[in-house]
Motif scaffolding. Structure first.
Motif, PDB file in Angstrom:
ATOM      1  N   TYR A  36       0.877  -1.140  -0.098  1.00 30.29           N
ATOM      2  CA  TYR A  36       0.060  -0.132   0.041  1.00 30.29           C
ATOM      3  C   TYR A  36       0.813   1.157  -0.037  1.00 30.29           C
ATOM      4  CZ  TYR A  36      -4.549  -2.227   0.687  1.00 30.29           C
ATOM      5  OH  TYR A  36      -5.729  -2.937   0.490  1.00 30.29           O
ATOM      6  N   ASP A  37       0.534   2.140  -0.944  1.00 35.26           N
ATOM      7  CA  ASP A  37       1.319   3.454  -1.074  1.00 35.26           C
ATOM      8  C   ASP A  37       0.866   4.466   0.264  1.00 35.26           C
ATOM      9  OD1 ASP A  37       2.431   5.840  -1.813  1.00 35.26           O
ATOM     10  OD2 ASP A  37       1.817   5.675  -3.667  1.00 35.26           O
ATOM     11  N   GLN A  38       2.088   4.546   1.027  1.00 38.67           N
ATOM     12  CA  GLN A  38       2.221   5.456   2.129  1.00 38.67           C
ATOM     13  C   GLN A  38       1.932   6.851   1.777  1.00 38.67           C
ATOM     14  OE1 GLN A  38       2.025   3.566   5.228  1.00 38.67           O
ATOM     15  NE2 GLN A  38       1.418   2.079   3.593  1.00 38.67           N
ATOM     16  N   TYR A  39       1.969   7.155   0.642  1.00 43.23           N
ATOM     17  CA  TYR A  39       1.973   8.664   0.395  1.00 43.23           C
ATOM     18  C   TYR A  39       0.642   9.129  -0.207  1.00 43.23           C
ATOM     19  CZ  TYR A  39       6.964   8.435   1.325  1.00 43.23           C
ATOM     20  OH  TYR A  39       8.210   8.014   1.620  1.00 43.23           O
ATOM     21  N   LEU A  40      -0.529   8.410   0.155  1.00 37.65           N
ATOM     22  CA  LEU A  40      -1.820   8.693  -0.271  1.00 37.65           C
ATOM     23  C   LEU A  40      -2.884   9.112   0.851  1.00 37.65           C
ATOM     24  CD1 LEU A  40      -2.253   5.878  -3.047  1.00 37.65           C
ATOM     25  CD2 LEU A  40      -1.360   8.220  -3.416  1.00 37.65           C
ATOM     26  N   VAL A  44      -7.070   9.524   0.625  1.00 32.68           N
ATOM     27  CA  VAL A  44      -7.611   8.840  -0.476  1.00 32.68           C
ATOM     28  C   VAL A  44      -8.501   7.497   0.157  1.00 32.68           C
ATOM     29  CG1 VAL A  44      -6.982   7.313  -2.338  1.00 32.68           C
ATOM     30  CG2 VAL A  44      -5.697   9.481  -2.084  1.00 32.68           C
ATOM     31  N   PHE A  45      -9.729   7.509  -0.499  1.00 36.00           N
ATOM     32  CA  PHE A  45     -10.415   6.326  -0.356  1.00 36.00           C
ATOM     33  C   PHE A  45     -10.898   5.712  -1.737  1.00 36.00           C
ATOM     34  CE2 PHE A  45     -14.803   4.676   0.471  1.00 36.00           C
ATOM     35  CZ  PHE A  45     -14.565   3.470   1.304  1.00 36.00           C
ATOM     36  N   GLN A  46     -11.908   6.219  -2.455  1.00 29.91           N
ATOM     37  CA  GLN A  46     -11.956   6.013  -3.689  1.00 29.91           C
ATOM     38  C   GLN A  46     -10.761   5.941  -4.590  1.00 29.91           C
ATOM     39  OE1 GLN A  46     -14.362   4.418  -4.050  1.00 29.91           O
ATOM     40  NE2 GLN A  46     -16.002   4.833  -2.932  1.00 29.91           N
ATOM     41  N   GLY A  47     -10.397   5.072  -5.444  1.00 30.51           N
ATOM     42  CA  GLY A  47      -9.123   5.243  -6.207  1.00 30.51           C
ATOM     43  C   GLY A  47      -8.054   4.067  -5.871  1.00 30.51           C
ATOM     44  N   GLU A  48      -8.222   3.552  -4.759  1.00 32.97           N
ATOM     45  CA  GLU A  48      -7.378   2.430  -4.190  1.00 32.97           C
ATOM     46  C   GLU A  48      -7.329   1.279  -4.938  1.00 32.97           C
ATOM     47  OE1 GLU A  48      -7.282  -0.653  -0.405  1.00 32.97           O
ATOM     48  OE2 GLU A  48      -8.979   0.694  -0.871  1.00 32.97           O
ATOM     49  N   ARG A  78      -0.804  11.880  -7.406  1.00 32.07           N
ATOM     50  CA  ARG A  78       0.217  10.954  -7.157  1.00 32.07           C
ATOM     51  C   ARG A  78      -0.438   9.497  -7.894  1.00 32.07           C
ATOM     52  NH1 ARG A  78       4.719   9.316  -4.404  1.00 32.07           N
ATOM     53  NH2 ARG A  78       4.831   7.066  -3.732  1.00 32.07           N
ATOM     54  N   LEU A  79      -1.494   9.287  -7.086  1.00 32.63           N
ATOM     55  CA  LEU A  79      -2.278   8.135  -7.583  1.00 32.63           C
ATOM     56  C   LEU A  79      -2.457   7.878  -9.171  1.00 32.63           C
ATOM     57  CD1 LEU A  79      -5.225   6.119  -5.717  1.00 32.63           C
ATOM     58  CD2 LEU A  79      -5.073   6.530  -8.094  1.00 32.63           C
ATOM     59  N   ASP A  82       4.017  14.029  -6.513  1.00 30.42           N
ATOM     60  CA  ASP A  82       5.139  13.500  -5.776  1.00 30.42           C
ATOM     61  C   ASP A  82       5.596  12.243  -6.386  1.00 30.42           C
ATOM     62  OD1 ASP A  82       6.749  13.031  -3.793  1.00 30.42           O
ATOM     63  OD2 ASP A  82       5.037  12.687  -2.228  1.00 30.42           O
ATOM     64  N   HIS A  83       6.898  11.915  -6.384  1.00 30.19           N
ATOM     65  CA  HIS A  83       7.348  11.036  -7.056  1.00 30.19           C
ATOM     66  C   HIS A  83       8.315  10.040  -5.873  1.00 30.19           C
ATOM     67  CE1 HIS A  83       7.003  11.389 -11.377  1.00 30.19           C
ATOM     68  NE2 HIS A  83       7.034  12.800 -11.037  1.00 30.19           N
TER      69      HIS A  83
END
Length: 218
Positions: free
Chosen positions: A59-63, A66-70, A129-130, A144-145
């Motif tokens: 799981y991306d820790q930089y989101l 965010v709920f929808q889009g996961e 980012r996502l 953000d990269h």
């Protein structure tokens, strides 16, 4: 009992927050018996795999916020690493939403977006980012990269192959309707037979199929 299968999706939101969301999925008896059925999308509500999946696709820790889009993020990243998704033949668990006699109790449960005022702008940057990582953002969008090598894409398959196969048009942010008519027996027949010789997933290099809304063919 019937079970859902992941096949229904569509764009949701506006502007830079627009993303592909998997909505309410169709439920019913499995048309294929004795084995799981291929499906194009990953489901957050019911997902299990060997441990190397979450090691390769953490799981991306930089989101934040965010709920929808996961689901499209995890699913696409997994696809590029060579993972395939299957629906079980039967439902073995369920999630009770705020309905009927359970409604009042569930309505008292705190939700993370109740704190959104404390983190203004966080969702927007996270969604940029996502979408940017999975190739679904606006062309030229800056995002953000940080640690993208860890939370990014694999090299087994391309996102382009996924979009082409399942009728997703990132340039116009539209989809081909009716994908659920393909997912099930047709998808198993068209794609399921292309398992790699080492059994490590479907060999999409052999797949030339491109889903098109059946209504367009009439």
């Amino acid at each position: 009992p019937g079970r859902p299968i992941m096949c229904k999706s569509g764009y949701e939101g506006q502007g830079k927050l627009k993303h592909l969301r998997h909505g309410q999925q169709p439920e019913g008896l499995a048309g294929i018996k004795g084995q799981p059925t291929l499906e194009p999308f990953w489901a957050a509500g019911f997902s299990f795999a060997r441990a190397h999946f979450v090691i390769q696709i953490p799981y991306d820790q930089y989101l934040p916020m965010v709920f929808q889009g996961e689901e499209i993020s995890m699913g696409l990243r997994g696809f590029t690493y060579g993972y395939d998704y299957y629906a079980a033949e039967r439902s073995v668990c369920f999630h009770m939403y705020a309905i009927k006699e359970n409604k009042e109790k569930r309505k008292r449960v705190k939700l993370f977006w109740e704190n959104s005022n404390l983190y203004r702008g966080a969702e927007l940057e996270a969604m940029k980012r996502l979408n940017g990582i999975i190739g679904m953002g606006e062309k030229g969008e800056v995002y953000d990269h940080t640690d993208e090598s860890k939370y990014g894409l694999g090299r087994v398959r391309s996102t382009k192959k996924f979009f082409e196969t399942f009728g997703i048009h990132t340039d116009t942010q539209t989809i081909e309707d009716g994908l659920c008519t393909f997912v099930g027996k047709p998808m198993m027949q068209e794609i399921g037979g292309h398992l790699r010789s080492d059994t490590m997933g479907i060999n999409y290099d052999e797949i030339t199929y491109r889903f098109v809304d059946p209504k367009k063919k009439k």
